[in-house]
Write a protein that holds these residues in place. Structure first.
Motif, mmCIF file in Angstrom:
data_model
loop_
_atom_site.group_PDB
_atom_site.id
_atom_site.type_symbol
_atom_site.label_atom_id
_atom_site.label_comp_id
_atom_site.label_asym_id
_atom_site.label_seq_id
_atom_site.Cartn_x
_atom_site.Cartn_y
_atom_site.Cartn_z
ATOM 1 N N UNK A 79 0.862 -1.186 0.000
ATOM 2 C CA UNK A 79 0.000 0.000 0.000
ATOM 3 C C UNK A 79 0.895 1.231 0.000
ATOM 4 N N UNK A 80 0.838 1.974 -1.079
ATOM 5 C CA UNK A 80 1.768 3.095 -1.213
ATOM 6 C C UNK A 80 1.207 4.434 -0.759
ATOM 7 N N UNK A 81 -0.059 4.508 -0.354
ATOM 8 C CA UNK A 81 -0.672 5.791 -0.047
ATOM 9 C C UNK A 81 -0.290 6.361 1.316
ATOM 10 N N UNK A 82 0.035 5.517 2.274
ATOM 11 C CA UNK A 82 0.147 5.994 3.650
ATOM 12 C C UNK A 82 1.502 6.618 3.952
ATOM 13 N N UNK A 83 1.435 7.620 4.829
ATOM 14 C CA UNK A 83 2.640 8.316 5.259
ATOM 15 C C UNK A 83 2.955 8.042 6.728
ATOM 16 N N UNK A 84 1.914 7.695 7.505
ATOM 17 C CA UNK A 84 2.080 7.438 8.932
ATOM 18 C C UNK A 84 1.198 6.268 9.340
ATOM 19 N N UNK A 85 1.725 5.416 10.203
ATOM 20 C CA UNK A 85 0.931 4.346 10.801
ATOM 21 C C UNK A 85 0.808 4.635 12.293
ATOM 22 N N UNK A 86 -0.374 4.360 12.827
ATOM 23 C CA UNK A 86 -0.612 4.514 14.261
ATOM 24 C C UNK A 86 -1.092 3.161 14.772
ATOM 25 N N UNK A 87 -0.267 2.525 15.584
ATOM 26 C CA UNK A 87 -0.552 1.166 16.056
ATOM 27 C C UNK A 87 -0.939 1.205 17.530
ATOM 28 N N UNK A 88 -2.076 0.571 17.848
ATOM 29 C CA UNK A 88 -2.572 0.479 19.216
ATOM 30 C C UNK A 88 -2.444 -0.968 19.665
ATOM 31 N N UNK A 89 -1.618 -1.195 20.674
ATOM 32 C CA UNK A 89 -1.439 -2.544 21.212
ATOM 33 C C UNK A 89 -1.745 -2.511 22.698
ATOM 34 N N UNK A 90 -2.049 -3.680 23.263
ATOM 35 C CA UNK A 90 -2.381 -3.767 24.682
ATOM 36 C C UNK A 90 -1.181 -4.248 25.468
ATOM 37 N N UNK A 91 -0.904 -3.571 26.560
ATOM 38 C CA UNK A 91 0.146 -4.021 27.463
ATOM 39 C C UNK A 91 -0.208 -5.429 27.937
ATOM 40 N N UNK A 92 0.756 -6.283 28.023
ATOM 41 C CA UNK A 92 0.570 -7.649 28.533
ATOM 42 C C UNK A 92 -0.470 -8.446 27.742
ATOM 43 N N UNK A 93 -0.607 -8.151 26.460
ATOM 44 C CA UNK A 93 -1.522 -8.899 25.582
ATOM 45 C C UNK A 93 -2.943 -9.003 26.133
ATOM 46 N N UNK A 94 -3.521 -7.896 26.576
ATOM 47 C CA UNK A 94 -4.899 -7.860 27.061
ATOM 48 C C UNK A 94 -5.927 -7.999 25.939
ATOM 49 N N UNK A 95 -5.509 -8.035 24.691
ATOM 50 C CA UNK A 95 -6.455 -8.103 23.589
ATOM 51 C C UNK A 95 -6.606 -9.529 23.093
ATOM 52 N N UNK A 96 -7.654 -10.253 23.513
ATOM 53 C CA UNK A 96 -7.935 -11.537 22.859
ATOM 54 C C UNK A 96 -8.368 -11.272 21.412
ATOM 55 N N UNK A 97 -8.323 -12.282 20.580
ATOM 56 C CA UNK A 97 -8.627 -12.119 19.160
ATOM 57 C C UNK A 97 -10.002 -11.519 18.920
ATOM 58 N N UNK A 98 -11.031 -11.956 19.653
ATOM 59 C CA UNK A 98 -12.363 -11.387 19.451
ATOM 60 C C UNK A 98 -12.415 -9.905 19.799
#
Length: 185
Positions: free
Chosen positions: A86-105
């Protein structure tokens, strides 16, 4: 009321790689300019690998900028895939959970809510074609809403609102008809 947020700048560069933390939230944020992926990879090594991300096109002009929302279980490595495809983007903003609090659902639910925010508010064009599927209960829905409130806050503080309420409050309107996109205040 105040929301306590801290922003850490890699190499003291305000336009470079940044880590954003919201007090009381399990979410950590990595802001990655496209040209600084290598530096961001070093920072991301100490972060969770599961979460959602926004690919943002920063440009001025008449057309709406593009924004893409996705999920990752492989951290910043997912951004390398998009850098190649994907060539359009200039910035990515990634949101992750400390200690893997995000289950897949929960990740899938966050991705769906974020896509809806991008698409329905009309501030951006999006080529998201995936309709994430998930199975969460009522209590997890509340958790997803809380996480998304944190995401909306951080995105707005970075200059990219994905909250439709902001658009209505400011008197903004957007429409697309027959391939023509218009917006105004």
């Amino acid at each position: 009321a105040f929301r306590n947020t801290s922003v850490h700048y890699l190499n003291n560069n305000p336009h470079g790689v940044r880590v954003v933390q919201v007090a009381g939230s399990v979410i950590e944020v990595l802001v990655v300019p496209r040209e600084l992926m290598k530096e961001a990879k070093e920072v991301a090594a100490g972060m969770s690998r599961r979460g959602i991300y926004f690919l943002v096109e920063e440009r001025e002009g008449r057309n709406l900028p593009r924004m893409y929302v996705g999920q990752t279980q492989n951290g910043i490595e997912r951004l390398y895939d998009h850098k190649a495809k994907k060539d359009f983007w200039t910035t990515a903003v990634m949101f992750v959970a400390k200690d893997d609090h995000f289950p897949l659902d929960v990740i899938s639910a966050l991705e769906k809510v974020a896509i809806e925010g991008v698409v329905n508010c009309g501030r951006y064009t999006s080529d998201n074609k995936v309709d994430p599927k998930f199975n969460i209960g009522i209590f997890q829905r509340q958790v997803v809403e809380k996480y998304f409130d944190d995401i909306k806050f951080v995105m707005a503080s970075l200059g990219w609102s994905v909250d439709c309420a902001d658009a209505a409050a400011q008197g903004e309107w957007h429409t697309t008809r027959n391939g023509i996109t218009a917006h105004g205040n």
